[in-house]
Design a protein around this motif. Structure first.
Motif, PDB file in Angstrom:
ATOM      1  N   GLU A 118       2.910   2.894   8.931  1.00 39.38           N
ATOM      2  CA  GLU A 118       3.153   4.142   8.220  1.00 39.38           C
ATOM      3  C   GLU A 118       3.569   3.892   6.772  1.00 39.38           C
ATOM      4  N   ALA A 119       4.170   2.729   6.515  1.00 42.93           N
ATOM      5  CA  ALA A 119       4.575   2.392   5.152  1.00 42.93           C
ATOM      6  C   ALA A 119       3.412   1.862   4.318  1.00 42.93           C
ATOM      7  N   GLY A 120       2.253   1.662   4.956  1.00 43.87           N
ATOM      8  CA  GLY A 120       1.107   1.140   4.228  1.00 43.87           C
ATOM      9  C   GLY A 120       1.150  -0.354   4.026  1.00 43.87           C
ATOM     10  N   GLY A 121       2.023  -1.047   4.779  1.00 38.42           N
ATOM     11  CA  GLY A 121       2.168  -2.486   4.624  1.00 38.42           C
ATOM     12  C   GLY A 121       1.299  -3.298   5.554  1.00 38.42           C
ATOM     13  N   GLY A 122       0.441  -2.664   6.315  1.00 34.59           N
ATOM     14  CA  GLY A 122      -0.417  -3.390   7.241  1.00 34.59           C
ATOM     15  C   GLY A 122      -1.231  -2.413   8.070  1.00 34.59           C
ATOM     16  N   ASP A 123      -2.226  -2.922   8.770  1.00 33.06           N
ATOM     17  CA  ASP A 123      -3.100  -2.101   9.603  1.00 33.06           C
ATOM     18  C   ASP A 123      -2.899  -2.437  11.067  1.00 33.06           C
TER      19      ASP A 123
ATOM     20  N   GLY B 237       0.803  -1.213   0.000  1.00 35.81           N
ATOM     21  CA  GLY B 237       0.000   0.000   0.000  1.00 35.81           C
ATOM     22  C   GLY B 237       0.836   1.263   0.000  1.00 35.81           C
ATOM     23  N   GLU B 238       0.207   2.411  -0.377  1.00 36.65           N
ATOM     24  CA  GLU B 238       0.903   3.690  -0.368  1.00 36.65           C
ATOM     25  C   GLU B 238       1.290   4.078   1.057  1.00 36.65           C
TER      26      GLU B 238
ATOM     27  N   ALA C 143       1.899 -13.026   9.712  1.00 34.37           N
ATOM     28  CA  ALA C 143       2.865 -11.929   9.691  1.00 34.37           C
ATOM     29  C   ALA C 143       3.561 -11.775  11.044  1.00 34.37           C
ATOM     30  N   GLU C 144       2.783 -11.826  12.112  1.00 37.60           N
ATOM     31  CA  GLU C 144       3.372 -11.678  13.442  1.00 37.60           C
ATOM     32  C   GLU C 144       4.371 -12.802  13.719  1.00 37.60           C
TER      33      GLU C 144
ATOM     34  N   LEU D 251       3.767  -8.919   1.277  1.00 30.39           N
ATOM     35  CA  LEU D 251       3.755  -8.274   2.585  1.00 30.39           C
ATOM     36  C   LEU D 251       4.617  -9.044   3.578  1.00 30.39           C
ATOM     37  N   MET D 252       4.515 -10.364   3.531  1.00 32.43           N
ATOM     38  CA  MET D 252       5.318 -11.176   4.444  1.00 32.43           C
ATOM     39  C   MET D 252       6.803 -10.982   4.141  1.00 32.43           C
TER      40      MET D 252
END
Length: 426
Positions: free
Chosen positions: A38-43, A3-4, A155-156, A106-107
Motif C-alpha cells: 500500500e505504501a508503494g514500496g513493493g509489489d 513509489g507513490e 527483501a524477504e 527499498l531494502m
C-alpha cells in the motif's frame, strides 16, 4: 525513490472492513508486506495475486489497476481495458528503471519498518506464512528468470534477518534460522544462475552457516548441494566434488533432496574428468536416492527433485563422456519430463543435444539447434550460465572451422546478452 502510496488499494481494503492485519492473516503473509504494497514500496508476488484479488472481492484485472502508482483520494479511474493495459505498461516501465540505489532504498525501508512494528512472540500463522513464502520461491525458481527473483528474495530475507535479531523462544529461533538458511540458499542458487561468482561464494558461506546453526540435516545437505553446483559452474571442479561429497555425508544416509542433487552433480563432475565407471556409480546412487525420496519431495521445485531433473543430469554426464547414444536417450527423456515452463533445464538439455551433434561431426545442425534454443529465450533467461554454456559449445568447435561457419557468428550474436548486473531488477 520509493513509489507513490497506493491509496486506492488501501481504500478498497478498508471498504470491505479489513485491517492490514486481517488481510495479512487471510494471505498468510507478514502484515508488513501489506503495508509495503500500500505504501508503494513493493509489489505482491505473482502467486499471491489471485488470492489477494479474491480477498478484496475484485477481479485480478481490477487488482492490477489498483496496483498502479497512487491516485488522490478524490480520483476515480474507471477500470477499463485501456486503464488495465496502462497499468501493465507503467509497471513494466517501473521495473525497467529501478536502479541499484533504489533497490537499496527499498531494502532500507523494509528494515526500518521491521524495526518499528515487530515485537513480541511470532504467531504460528506468521511462521507458516514465511515457510509458505520460501516454498513458493522454490517453485518460482524453476520457471522465473533469476534476475527477477533476486530483489524480492533479498527483501524477504532482510525481513527474516530483522526478526532473528529480536529475542525469541529457542523453538521459534530454530524455525527462523532454517527459513533464513533456505532463503540464503535460494539467493545462492540465483547468483549461480546469473554467473555472479564472487557474490555466490559469499552467500554460500552465509547459507552454510545458517543451515548448520539450524541443525536440520535436510537443509544442510540441500545448501551444500547448491554450493557444489556453484563451484561446478564456476569451473572449480575439485572444490565442487569435495562439497558434493559433504552434501551426501550431511544427509546421514537418509534419502534427501540434497543427497540426490549432489550425487547427480558428482556424476557430471566425474564425467567431465572422463571417469566413466565412477560416473555411472554416482548415477546409480542418484537413481537409488530418488527411488526412496519421500513423495512430498518429488516435484519440479528448487526444494524438490524428480526424474526429469535426473535425466537432464544423466544426459549431461554422457555428453561429457562423449557417449552420444546414451546422452541422446537421456535428453529425450528429460525434454519429455521437464515442465514446459522450466526453461533452464530444457535449454541445457537442448544445448547438450547440440553438443552431441557437434561431437558427432554435424556442426551445422548442432549450431542450428543451439540457435533455435537461444532464440526461444528472452535476454533475461539467457543471462548467466545459459550463455556460458553456449560459449562453451562454440569453443568446442576448432577455431578455423568455427570461423568458416556462418551459424557460429549467428549463435555468437544470440549470446550477446547483457550481464546479470545490467539486467533491470523489479
Amino acid at each position: 525513490m520509493v513509489g507513490e502510496r497506493r491509496v486506492r488499494l488501501a481504500r478498497r481494503r478498508r471498504a470491505i472492513g479489513m485491517s492490514q492485519q486481517d488481510l495479512a492473516d487471510r494471505l498468510h503473509v507478514d502484515v508488513r508486506s501489506v503495508g509495503r504494497w500500500e505504501a508503494g514500496g513493493g509489489d505482491p508476488q505473482p502467486w499471491l495475486r489471485n488470492s489477494l484479488a479474491l480477498a478484496l472481492d475484485i477481479s485480478v484485472d481490477e487488482l492490477e489497476a489498483l496496483l498502479r502508482a497512487g491516485q488522490p483520494e478524490s480520483a476515480s479511474v474507471p477500470l477499463t481495458g485501456h486503464a488495465i493495459a496502462t497499468a501493465h505498461t507503467r509497471q513494466n516501465e517501473r521495473h525497467a528503471v529501478v536502479s541499484t540505489t533504489a533497490a537499496d532504498e527499498l531494502m532500507s525501508l523494509r528494515r526500518s519498518l521491521a524495526s518499528s512494528v515487530t515485537d513480541g512472540a511470532l504467531s504460528g500463522s506468521l511462521l507458516f506464512g514465511l515457510e509458505e513464502t520460501v516454498r513458493q520461491y522454490g517453485l518460482a525458481a524453476r520457471d522465473q528468470p533469476a534476475s527477477l527473483l533476486l530483489a524480492d528474495l533479498t527483501a524477504e530475507l532482510s525481513e527474516v534477518q530483522e526478526l532473528l535479531t529480536r529475542p525469541r523462544p529457542l523453538s521459534t529461533a530454530a524455525i527462523l534460522t532454517k527459513i533464513a538458511a533456505r532463503m540464503a540458499g535460494l539467493i545462492c542458487l540465483t547468483l549461480i544462475k546469473l554467473d555472479r561468482r564472487s557474490e555466490f561464494r559469499s552467500w554460500a558461506r552465509v547459507a552454510s552457516s545458517a543451515a548448520h546453526e539450524a541443525g536440520d540435516p535436510e537443509t544442510i545437505s540441500w545448501v551444500l548441494a547448491q554450493e557444489a553446483y556453484g563451484h561446478y559452474y564456476g569451473g572449480d571442479l575439485s572444490e565442487a566434488l569435495a562439497v558434493a561429497a559433504s552434501a551426501q555425508q550431511a544427509a546421514h544416509a537418509a534419502p534427501r533432496v540434497g543427497s540426490v542433487l549432489s550425487a547427480a552433480l558428482e556424476a557430471r563432475l566425474l564425467a567431465a574428468r572422463g571417469d566413466k565407471s565412477r560416473c555411472e556409480r554416482a548415477l546409480g546412487r542418484a537413481e537409488d536416492v530418488l527411488a526412496h525420496l519421500p513423495p512430498e519431495y518429488i516435484n519440479d521445485s528448487a526444494f524438490g527433485y524428480d526424474e526429469g531433473q535426473l535425466r537432464f543430469h544423466e544426459g549431461n554426464a554422457y555428453t561429457h563422456l562423449g557417449d552420444t547414444a546414451k546422452a541422446w536417450l537421456a535428453q529425450d527423456a528429460a525434454l519429455e519430463l521437464c515442465a514446459p515452463a522450466d526453461f533452464m533445464d530444457r535449454a541445457f538439455a537442448r544445448l547438450d543435444r547440440a553438443s552431441c551433434l557437434i561431437s558427432d561431426g554435424d556442426a551445422g545442425s548442432g549450431l542450428a539447434y543451439a540457435i533455435e534454443t537461444m532464440s526461444n529465450l528472452s535476454n533475461q533467461q539467457r543471462a548467466g550460465i545459459i550463455s556460458l554454456r553456449g560459449r562453451q559449445l562454440l569453443r568446442a568447435i576448432p577455431e578455423p572451422r568455427r570461423h568458416a561457419l556462418p551459424a557460429a557468428a549467428e549463435l555468437r550474436d544470440r549470446l550477446m546478452t547483457p550481464d546479470a548486473s545490467e539486467v533491470p531488477e523489479p
